[in-house]
Design an enzyme around this catalytic site. Structure first.
Site, PDB file in Angstrom:
ATOM      1  N   HIS A 155     -51.999  -4.332  17.978  1.00 14.64           N
ATOM      2  CA  HIS A 155     -52.309  -4.786  19.334  1.00 14.64           C
ATOM      3  C   HIS A 155     -53.810  -4.898  19.568  1.00 14.64           C
ATOM      4  O   HIS A 155     -54.619  -4.354  18.814  1.00 14.64           O
ATOM      5  CB  HIS A 155     -51.718  -3.812  20.367  1.00 14.64           C
ATOM      6  N   ARG A 207     -58.531   0.637  13.047  1.00 21.92           N
ATOM      7  CA  ARG A 207     -59.052  -0.688  13.368  1.00 21.92           C
ATOM      8  C   ARG A 207     -58.854  -1.586  12.151  1.00 21.92           C
ATOM      9  O   ARG A 207     -59.312  -1.253  11.050  1.00 21.92           O
ATOM     10  CB  ARG A 207     -60.532  -0.567  13.720  1.00 21.92           C
ATOM     11  N   HIS A 240     -51.922   2.390  15.979  1.00 22.30           N
ATOM     12  CA  HIS A 240     -51.973   3.844  16.069  1.00 22.30           C
ATOM     13  C   HIS A 240     -50.827   4.461  15.270  1.00 22.30           C
ATOM     14  O   HIS A 240     -49.695   3.946  15.298  1.00 22.30           O
ATOM     15  CB  HIS A 240     -51.871   4.303  17.525  1.00 22.30           C
ATOM     16  N   GLU A 267     -48.548   4.558  23.922  1.00 18.53           N
ATOM     17  CA  GLU A 267     -49.343   4.285  25.125  1.00 18.53           C
ATOM     18  C   GLU A 267     -48.715   3.177  25.958  1.00 18.53           C
ATOM     19  O   GLU A 267     -47.826   2.463  25.508  1.00 18.53           O
ATOM     20  CB  GLU A 267     -50.768   3.889  24.737  1.00 18.53           C
TER      21      GLU A 267
END
Length: 322
Positions: A180, A200, A105, A122
């Site tokens: 991740h 992605r 991200h 996050e």
């Protein structure tokens, strides 16, 4: 009593995913009908996925409309001043029947420049993990763009990424730029900035029911990736009837409350609070009303609702902005 001030619950926004399963129903009692439900968006103001209040006087009202009408009372004075009438966090439960794609991200700066969005810092709280489950998170050793691209091209990316065993109660904090993936066999609670921006980079060459692969964002990801080794797993205390700090970052603070019995809450008007019930059951008593919750419930406590009681036998995540 201000009409905006009571514990708010929302209709889950359920998302089918190629890697999803049925545990959101079997583990968290979500009303799903699909066998590939991967996400339950519990609390969201992402455009196109804005949460709708499911209880009380404001049932049927969107969270954004409530914030527009009562910004200080819902968000809190400090949050309103910092973010305007934007709800700055997104809360989810995730069921990974298969590995998620390997992804990254962007940070606030990159996300703002490219997508006019927040970045996506996050954290994950593992609620259930099958034996042998693991999290893919960060590089084993300091890497660089060339090494990363070579391994990606050769379909050998996992060889340079850290894979960490996961079990119930584990917490992982992922700053932007951390490569991740959630591994197969895991149900978790996710707390993140309000953003749906994901790059992605590898999807294990899988195809959907129509034989199509999913879009990759290899070029966009290059500038977003942190190639350094990162420490993501968080250790924390679990003292009973105390809010034990897990994560404290500029975007949110998360504590865990192992609740046995009753405690009284007296908080400031600066920030809203969210409770996610990750195990057991609990009850909130506010004025003469009682509100009951069980595992899988997410509750928004408006900032103006500053004194109440919590009772029960539960593990509860408490999230706010400090």
């Amino acid at each position: 009593m201000n009409p905006a001030l009571y514990p708010l619950q929302f209709d889950p926004i359920l998302k089918e995913r190629i890697w999803g399963g049925e545990k959101l129903k079997t583990v968290l009692n979500k009303d799903i009908t699909s066998k590939i439900t991967g996400e339950s968006w519990e609390l969201s103001t992402v455009q196109g996925d804005i949460s709708i209040i499911a209880n009380g006087e404001h049932k049927g009202t969107s969270l954004q409309d409530l914030i527009n009408n009562f910004p200080d009372e819902v968000l809190g004075t400090k949050v309103h001043e910092r973010f305007g009438k934007q709800f700055p966090l997104l809360f989810k439960f995730i069921d990974a029947r298969e590995d998620l794609s390997i992804q990254v991200h962007p940070n606030d700066e990159l996300a703002k420049e490219r997508h006019n969005s927040f970045g996506k810092t996050e954290m994950w709280y593992i609620m259930q993990a099958d034996e042998g489950s693991r999290i893919i998170v960060g590089f084993k050793e300091k890497s660089n763009q060339q090494e990363y691209l070579e391994n990606l091209k050769n379909k050998n990316l996992l060889s340079i990424l850290e894979q960490v065993p996961a079990k119930e109660g584990d917490v992982f904090f992922l700053e932007t730029g951390t490569v991740h993936a959630i591994g197969a066999g895991i149900v978790l609670a996710e707390i993140q900035q309000t953003s749906d921006i994901t790059y992605r980079i590898y999807d294990f060459d899988r195809v959907d029911a129509s034989g199509n692969t999913r879009e990759l964002h290899v070029d966009q990801a290059l500038d977003a990736i942190n190639y350094n080794v990162v420490e993501t797993q968080k250790k924390y205390q679990t003292q009973k009837n105390v809010f034990n700090e897990i994560v404290d970052c500029p975007y949110f603070t998360t504590n865990v409350l192992p609740l046995q019995g009753t405690i009284e809450i007296d908080k400031t008007f600066e920030s809203f609070t969210v409770y996610m019930c990750v195990d057991g059951y609990f009850e909130i008593e506010y004025y003469d009303e009682k509100y009951t919750y069980e595992k899988g419930a997410t509750v928004l406590i408006p900032a103006g609702m500053n004194m109440f009681k919590i009772s029960g036998n539960a593990s509860i995540l408490e999230i706010y902005i400090s």
